[in-house]
Motif scaffolding. Structure first.
Motif, PDB file in Angstrom:
ATOM      1  N   ILE A 315      77.602  59.308  22.679  1.00 46.25           N
ATOM      2  CA  ILE A 315      76.624  58.908  21.671  1.00 46.25           C
ATOM      3  C   ILE A 315      76.404  60.001  20.642  1.00 46.25           C
ATOM      4  CG2 ILE A 315      74.195  58.268  21.312  1.00 46.25           C
ATOM      5  CD1 ILE A 315      74.204  57.029  24.089  1.00 46.25           C
ATOM      6  N   VAL A 389      68.975  59.290  17.236  1.00 42.58           N
ATOM      7  CA  VAL A 389      68.707  59.115  18.661  1.00 42.58           C
ATOM      8  C   VAL A 389      67.301  59.636  18.941  1.00 42.58           C
ATOM      9  CG1 VAL A 389      69.449  59.633  21.013  1.00 42.58           C
ATOM     10  CG2 VAL A 389      71.143  59.481  19.183  1.00 42.58           C
ATOM     11  N   SER A 408      63.259  50.304  15.145  1.00 44.83           N
ATOM     12  CA  SER A 408      64.270  49.608  14.353  1.00 44.83           C
ATOM     13  C   SER A 408      63.980  49.649  12.859  1.00 44.83           C
ATOM     14  CB  SER A 408      64.370  48.140  14.800  1.00 44.83           C
ATOM     15  OG  SER A 408      64.740  48.060  16.154  1.00 44.83           O
ATOM     16  N   LYS A 414      67.641  52.518  16.365  1.00 37.02           N
ATOM     17  CA  LYS A 414      67.854  53.814  17.016  1.00 37.02           C
ATOM     18  C   LYS A 414      68.348  53.645  18.445  1.00 37.02           C
ATOM     19  CE  LYS A 414      65.523  55.102  13.344  1.00 37.02           C
ATOM     20  NZ  LYS A 414      66.175  55.716  12.181  1.00 37.02           N
ATOM     21  N   THR A 415      69.107  54.613  18.884  1.00 36.64           N
ATOM     22  CA  THR A 415      69.381  54.735  20.307  1.00 36.64           C
ATOM     23  C   THR A 415      68.184  55.435  20.933  1.00 36.64           C
ATOM     24  OG1 THR A 415      71.776  54.847  20.003  1.00 36.64           O
ATOM     25  CG2 THR A 415      70.886  55.754  22.054  1.00 36.64           C
ATOM     26  N   ASP A 430      68.950  45.848  26.211  1.00 38.04           N
ATOM     27  CA  ASP A 430      69.421  46.307  24.900  1.00 38.04           C
ATOM     28  C   ASP A 430      70.384  47.489  25.082  1.00 38.04           C
ATOM     29  OD1 ASP A 430      69.711  47.515  22.362  1.00 38.04           O
ATOM     30  OD2 ASP A 430      67.775  46.722  21.713  1.00 38.04           O
ATOM     31  N   ARG A 432      71.283  49.740  23.176  1.00 35.81           N
ATOM     32  CA  ARG A 432      70.846  50.986  22.535  1.00 35.81           C
ATOM     33  C   ARG A 432      69.757  51.699  23.337  1.00 35.81           C
ATOM     34  NH1 ARG A 432      72.512  52.126  17.488  1.00 35.81           N
ATOM     35  NH2 ARG A 432      73.720  50.524  16.400  1.00 35.81           N
TER      36      ARG A 432
END
Length: 454
Positions: A315, A389, A408, A414-415, A430, A432
């Motif tokens: 990531i 992140v 969001s 976002k992760t 989800d 993420r």
């Protein structure tokens, strides 16, 4: 204040100032002593010398029974019992230094030289076995010209408190630990505690050395339990359907184990726990006892942030931005010493990730740190918007009000890496959302187990 029993407290830090206010609330007159003029000045003005939950309210309410001074002779001469709560920092060996305690005991001894009445001295600071009897008592006897057990009493009685709830924890302990030089010393302290505590805790009385060992052993055992939970958390990430909360909830039902401190997360930090294992390892090594368990606990805990970054290599990329929600070592605290959030920030910066941080209580402490590669922001929104992140590093109640939509808005979704699984119900499956202690890949975990047993 006439007619009230008077106690004196040496050291007006988070524990000392809180104990002073708590004792005043229980009907005692309290004289606080500190070498920092500002601490003395603030308490005499009815203001807290440190930040701690409910401390300001207690000082305001019981101000008439509180005073502060830098004069040991005044404090000792006008009290019957003295609690010593000074720093015992780690030294180059990993042991607890008693240099500040030595200075305090020297001044107490000089004050006792001028006092005829019996006086009890209680060391509360965390020390290693032998410190009270062989390090501090000789100073007290030489400075006073008096004999312990005859002219004055001596006890070692540490508190078991947590920053953020010091006053409540002090007044409502699970048990009272009293290391006593002799029975009279212990009797005096037990009598005071019976009038100070709001609950009716069991009292464990023992030798000075046994009490010193009990305190450090309890702290180290708690860190071992936390570390075991974090190991289980890592295992759960690698088995199909793994969920650390499911496992530890079941483990905690066994009375031999219990649920407290058994939540997989980001590891322990703060001013006490990390150094306690190192100090107990020093003691074990000095006494010729195996200390690998203690070192393993310390090693595992210190590696958690680095291992977390390593697991996220798919990531994280150089040039990305990361937001850290929570930089104190635990929720509702301003303390960043040995904080896992701070260590995570450094690990991310080492991988050329730009780090933004949000923690309103800890922000001043973060900014005081030298060389820290974190850009502090003023709101959760700013931290999330600036980041690719987002890491949830403490289960702070303030973060629980966030929703999936909050991660969001602005740029692309976002992760979210959630070490405490605060949002696992909000995000569900989800992709993420990366919850620590839960299996992110059912097929990979199943494949590993299948290869093990096929």
């Amino acid at each position: 204040m006439k007619g009230k029993d008077t106690v004196s407290i040496i050291g007006l830090g988070k524990l000392g100032a809180s104990m002073a206010a708590a004792m005043a609330s229980r009907g005692f007159r309290v004289i606080g002593v500190d070498v920092v003029p500002r601490s003395v000045e603030l308490l005499n003005q009815g203001k807290p010398p440190v930040v701690e939950t409910n401390l300001a309210e207690y000082i305001t309410k019981y101000r008439k029974d509180l005073e502060a001074t830098a004069d040991y002779r005044h404090a000792i001469g006008n009290s019957d019992i003295t609690f010593v709560i000074v720093p015992t920092p780690s030294d180059e060996r990993g042991a607890f230094s008693i240099k500040y305690a030595l200075s305090a005991f020297q001044s107490i001894g000089e004050a006792l030289r001028e006092k005829d009445a019996y006086h009890t001295v209680v060391l509360t600071s965390t020390v290693l076995p032998g410190s009270t009897r062989f390090g501090l008592l000789p100073v007290l006897e030489e400075a006073s010209g008096k004999r312990c057990g005859v002219d004055f009493g001596l006890c070692y009685s540490p508190e078991f408190i947590a920053l953020g709830s010091v006053i409540h924890d002090f007044l409502n302990p699970d048990f009272l630990l009293i290391g006593e030089f002799d029975r009279k010393s212990g009797d005096v302290l037990t009598g005071y505690y019976s009038r100070i505590m709001e609950n009716d805790p069991p009292v464990k009385r023992m030798s000075l050395e046994n009490a010193e060992l009990t305190k450090i052993s309890l702290n180290s055992y708690v860190t071992m339990k936390i570390t075991f939970a974090n190991m289980v958390s890592a295992l759960c990430e690698r088995i199909p359907g793994g969920d650390v909360d499911v496992v530890t909830d079941a483990l905690g039902l066994d009375r031999r184990i219990g649920r407290r401190y058994l939540t997989g997360g980001l590891g322990f930090g703060g001013p006490c726990f990390p150094r306690d294992n190192v100090a107990l390892a020093f003691l074990a090594r000095s006494l010729g006892v195996s200390h690998e368990l203690l070192l393993a606990t310390d090693h595992f805990n210190r590696n958690i942030p680095g291992e977390a970054v390593k697991k996220l290599q798919g990531i994280l990329r150089p040039g990305m931005t990361a937001g850290i929600l929570g930089l104190s070592y635990k929720p509702l605290s301003c303390v960043v010493e040995e904080s896992q959030g701070m260590l995570l920030a450094e690990a991310l910066a080492d991988h050329d990730v730009k780090v933004f941080g949000y923690d309103p209580l800890a922000k001043p402490e973060v900014l005081r740190q030298r060389g820290v590669r974190i850009e502090m922001v003023d709101s959760v929104r700013d931290c999330i918007d600036a980041s690719d992140v987002v890491f949830i590093t403490t289960p702070d109640p303030a973060f629980k009000d966030l929703t999936r939509a909050d991660f969001s808005r602005g740029r692309q979704p976002k992760t979210v890496v959630d070490f405490w699984r605060v949002f696992k119900n909000e995000f569900g499956d989800d992709p993420r959302y990366v919850p620590a202690g839960m299996s992110p890949d059912m097929e990979e975990g199943a494949g590993i187990l299948k290869r093990m047993w096929s």
